[in-house]
Enzyme design. Structure first.
Site, mmCIF file in Angstrom:
data_model
loop_
_atom_site.group_PDB
_atom_site.id
_atom_site.type_symbol
_atom_site.label_atom_id
_atom_site.label_comp_id
_atom_site.label_asym_id
_atom_site.label_seq_id
_atom_site.Cartn_x
_atom_site.Cartn_y
_atom_site.Cartn_z
ATOM 1 N N HIS A 252 51.981 94.486 93.769
ATOM 2 C CA HIS A 252 53.265 93.761 93.783
ATOM 3 C C HIS A 252 54.223 94.375 94.803
ATOM 4 C CE1 HIS A 252 53.302 90.612 90.810
ATOM 5 N NE2 HIS A 252 52.825 91.404 89.871
ATOM 6 N N GLY B 183 53.083 96.230 82.564
ATOM 7 C CA GLY B 183 53.618 96.712 83.827
ATOM 8 C C GLY B 183 54.615 95.725 84.383
ATOM 9 N N GLN C 289 59.348 91.590 90.776
ATOM 10 C CA GLN C 289 59.194 90.596 89.709
ATOM 11 C C GLN C 289 60.509 90.279 89.009
ATOM 12 O OE1 GLN C 289 55.605 92.722 87.904
ATOM 13 N NE2 GLN C 289 55.218 90.557 87.457
ATOM 14 N N HIS D 230 47.661 96.868 90.008
ATOM 15 C CA HIS D 230 48.353 95.580 89.950
ATOM 16 C C HIS D 230 49.818 95.736 90.379
ATOM 17 C CE1 HIS D 230 48.970 91.500 88.065
ATOM 18 N NE2 HIS D 230 50.211 91.955 88.055
ATOM 19 N N GLU D 231 50.505 96.738 89.832
ATOM 20 C CA GLU D 231 51.931 96.916 90.148
ATOM 21 C C GLU D 231 52.137 97.386 91.585
ATOM 22 O OE1 GLU D 231 53.840 95.445 88.151
ATOM 23 O OE2 GLU D 231 52.310 95.322 86.598
ATOM 24 N N CYS E 115 49.490 88.076 84.843
ATOM 25 C CA CYS E 115 50.703 88.553 85.498
ATOM 26 C C CYS E 115 51.908 87.852 84.894
ATOM 27 C CB CYS E 115 50.616 88.269 86.995
ATOM 28 S SG CYS E 115 52.066 88.804 87.934
ATOM 29 N N LEU E 116 52.970 88.601 84.642
ATOM 30 C CA LEU E 116 54.188 87.999 84.097
ATOM 31 C C LEU E 116 54.791 86.963 85.043
ATOM 32 C CD1 LEU E 116 55.881 91.205 82.590
ATOM 33 C CD2 LEU E 116 54.623 89.405 81.369
#
Length: 179
Positions: free
Chosen positions: A148, A45, A50, A144-145, A102-103
């Site tokens: 964000h 994702g 991000q 999660h997204e 997480c990226l």
């Protein structure tokens, strides 16, 4: 175009993103670029903040079998690839505690409790509203997204002590030039 992933503690990651109001070719290109950037970064994702863009746009692709799926149960969600614009979670069901990463916080993983199943209402790249359900990894990715897009990082779901230790570790890595 491959975007660079913004890392914590960049302010855009903790700021709620603005609603998308224009549905045009620029948005469609952004979504495709986000899918490409996410795949290069080996994520499931990616939210626009991000990549430094404060808009309510996220992409999810759970078609790759990842270690953090429920024991490789092969559920039908694996084929899902979706862009969600201006999304909101309208239903949550069940609870599951699993490791999450997480990226924007590379190499940091912690157990996070999330709903096992969610229903999301969002718009597609044409501005059309739709609803979609996700379970297991797909539900976790939705949550999660969308977090964000609301300026919430997954470390806000861990204890204050763990969060403090993570932030100290990041500050040390920044000071050493390794972040």
């Amino acid at each position: 175009m491959i975007y660079s992933i913004v890392k914590y503690p960049e302010a855009v990651l903790e700021t709620p993103a603005g609603d998308v109001t224009e549905f045009n070719s620029g948005l469609a290109k952004l979504v495709e670029d986000m899918f490409e950037s996410m795949h290069v970064a080996r994520g499931v994702g990616l939210a626009a903040p991000q990549i430094g863009i404060s808009q309510r746009v996220a992409v999810i692709d759970c078609s790759i079998d990842h270690d953090d799926d429920d024991a490789g149960n092969g559920d039908k969600q694996k084929a899902q690839r979706v862009a969600i614009i201006n999304p909101e979670i309208i239903h949550r069901e069940g609870r599951v505690n699993q490791q999450e990463g997480c990226l924007s916080l590379p190499d940091i993983r912690e157990n996070v409790t999330r709903a096992k199943k969610v229903r999301v209402r969002a718009q597609n790249v044409k501005g059309e509203w739709f609803e979609m359900e996700g379970e297991n990894l797909f539900a976790r990715a939705f949550q999660h997204e969308i977090d964000h897009l609301n300026g919430i990082l997954f470390i806000r779901h861990v204890s204050a002590l763990k969060r403090d230790l993570i932030k100290r570790r990041i500050r040390k890595l920044i000071k050493e030039g390794n972040w």
